[in-house]
Design an enzyme around this catalytic site. Structure first.
Site, mmCIF file in Angstrom:
data_model
loop_
_atom_site.group_PDB
_atom_site.id
_atom_site.type_symbol
_atom_site.label_atom_id
_atom_site.label_comp_id
_atom_site.label_asym_id
_atom_site.label_seq_id
_atom_site.Cartn_x
_atom_site.Cartn_y
_atom_site.Cartn_z
ATOM 1 N N ASP A 44 41.419 34.735 28.198
ATOM 2 C CA ASP A 44 41.932 35.660 29.208
ATOM 3 C C ASP A 44 42.900 36.613 28.502
ATOM 4 O OD1 ASP A 44 43.036 36.923 31.360
ATOM 5 O OD2 ASP A 44 43.560 35.100 32.458
ATOM 6 N N ASP A 81 38.239 41.378 31.463
ATOM 7 C CA ASP A 81 39.211 40.813 30.522
ATOM 8 C C ASP A 81 39.093 39.300 30.338
ATOM 9 O OD1 ASP A 81 39.975 40.327 33.081
ATOM 10 O OD2 ASP A 81 42.088 40.790 32.800
ATOM 11 N N GLU A 82 38.085 38.685 30.924
ATOM 12 C CA GLU A 82 37.935 37.234 30.774
ATOM 13 C C GLU A 82 36.528 36.905 30.290
ATOM 14 O OE1 GLU A 82 39.076 34.946 34.206
ATOM 15 O OE2 GLU A 82 40.528 36.449 34.823
#
Lengths: 78, 412
Positions: free
Chosen positions: B9, B105-106
């Site tokens: 993350d 973003d993960e």
């Protein structure tokens, strides 16, 4: 410390990599790059950016030159 | 052999990228916010300093400013974030080909096979973090576990720039005491229902009889129970952030509320134009048209209808959307957000039922729209416009480029 974009004369090699040869400083002086001793992707926290980072030897001194989106920059100490 | 799954993350992703490029704001509270004048003025991301003042994603800009005087508000730069997302992915690709994006973003990474080459999951996680920081100047939190659900929990436990390992030996101590709402897919409404039946922690959820949970949540109850016990065996599927597309949609919150059919007509054409353009870009056609209407009091409805054939022609999408709209809205409330989506997609060259009569007309329409794409590529989006948009009083926009990125679903 600031991000300073600079003019560079570079060689495009047959295998597609770029080798900077001459860098023109913001004050107009030009320097020959004697040797590129390392190339890797790296961030510059000082200048604020990231890209391919070229470790260059210029007049016996080491300087980093970044290439990001076809623009060259240095983290100027001036 | 049990799996080794990482969940990575990127910490305060948008804000971290902005702080990298603007060293002068790095030591100040920063929030990346949508534009206030067009009322997308909410906090999309904040840095660690702003977080200490209680600024959270979703705050209105004025709200964030009142919590945190001196807050530096910057506009988002999605192209930059997409570029970083891709660069991070390139780093992951050095370790495994099993990478599943979850939003921009993960990512989940299945590194089970890579552990023979690169060491334990924890070692790989630490190396990833080091490289992301060195090469891109941003940080990541990585969870290491034996399933996707626990790996994601792990990446949330220590922030920023940390690795958290949750093993088969210690997951009970590390996870079961956490509130159930920390677990993926336990949102506010599920949390409320869980509280009603006396369950507040993940451990209590794991200990509850699955049949009891099924009675309250249906099948979903068993899924939650499986998650809480670490039995989740869903694979990490290879998936770019550009996922296998199920539909293309756009929605816009307008600078002023929509009050008339004419307003809706204009905005529908704007949205249908962009949806059609994106369908063509991905070489897709769709058949189901959905509309999304959020009124000024923030309640919303979704309605859908079928076209007679698959299409990427914007006028056909718009006409259908307007037809559905006419059936579903009585103007008892004004409209704040309107969305148009096309689903049920196939690749554009697949064979479909052709109509005997209007096929040539349709072919010409398709060619026309492709020409418009070409013109727009060369001269910009606003170089060719529909006449109806000329009386748009501020409703015109280019959603293709001002597109908002939403996370994708966990289940596929």
């Amino acid at each position: 410390m600031a991000k300073v974009f600079v003019e560079v004369i570079a060689k495009f090699t047959k295998d597609g990599s770029k080798v900077p040869l001459i860098v023109k400083w913001e004050d107009g002086r030009s320097f020959d790059i004697d040797r590129v001793t390392d190339v890797r992707r790296a961030a510059s926290l000082k200048a604020g950016g990231q890209g391919m980072r070229y470790r260059c030897r210029i007049n016996g001194k080491e300087t980093y030159l970044w290439l990001e989106d076809d623009k060259w920059f240095v983290d100027s100490k001036a | 052999m049990s799996r080794v799954i990482l969940h990575s993350d990127l910490n305060n992703f948008y804000a971290s990228v902005e702080c990298l490029y603007n060293p002068e704001i790095r030591d100040r509270p920063v929030a990346v916010c949508g534009s206030q004048s067009t009322r997308h003025g909410i906090v999309l991301a904040k840095n660690g300093i702003a977080k200490k003042f209680g600024v959270t994603a979703g705050d209105a800009v004025w709200e964030a400013r009142s919590k945190c005087p001196g807050l530096v508000v910057v506009r988002p730069n999605y192209m930059q974030y997409l570029k970083f997302s891709m660069l991070v992915r390139k780093i992951y690709e050095n370790y495994t080909n099993l990478i599943e994006a979850f939003g921009i973003d993960e990512n989940w990474l299945d590194v089970t096979e890579s552990t023979r080459l690169y060491g334990s999951g924890e070692q790989i996680a630490n190396e990833l973090r080091k490289r992301i920081q060195f090469e891109l100047g941003i940080t990541a939190s990585v969870g290491v576990s034996f399933n996707k659900v626990f790996a994601k929990l792990g990446s949330d436990m220590k922030k920023p720039d940390a690795t958290t390992v949750i093993s088969e030996e210690d997951y009970r101590e590390k996870i079961w005491g956490l509130p159930a709402s920390e677990m993926i897919y336990v949102g506010p409404s599920t949390r409320r229902k869980l509280t009603d039946i006396g369950i507040s922690t993940i451990g209590e959820l794991a200990g509850a009889p699955p049949r009891f949970l099924e009675r309250h949540f249906g099948q979903w109850g068993r899924t939650l129970w499986i998650f809480a016990n670490g039995y989740d065996d869903s694979p990490v599927t290879r998936l770019d952030f550009q996922p296998n597309i199920k539909g293309v949609g756009n929605s816009l919150t307008t600078p002023h509320d929509l009050r008339s059919d004419n307003d809706v007509k204009i905005l529908t054409y704007v949205l249908a134009d962009s949806v059609a353009e994106r369908l063509r870009r991905h070489h897709l056609k769709g058949r189901t048209v959905q509309i999304y209407i959020r009124s000024a009091d923030l309640s919303f409805i979704e309605r859908q209808g079928q076209l007679s054939h698959h299409t990427f022609v914007s006028s056909e999408i718009a006409e259908k959307a307007l037809e559905i709209f006419a059936q579903s809205w009585d103007w008892s409330k004004t409209i704040r957000t309107l969305g148009v989506r096309v689903t049920n997609v196939v690749t554009a060259d697949s064979c479909g039922q052709v109509s005997f009569f209007d096929d040539e007309k349709r072919l010409r329409r398709e060619q026309l729209e492709s020409s418009i794409d070409n013109i727009r590529t060369r001269f910009g989006h606003y170089s060719v416009q529909r006449a109806v948009l000329l009386k748009s009083n501020g409703l015109n926009a280019n959603p293709v480029e001002e597109n908002v990125i939403h996370p994708v679903s966990f289940f596929r």
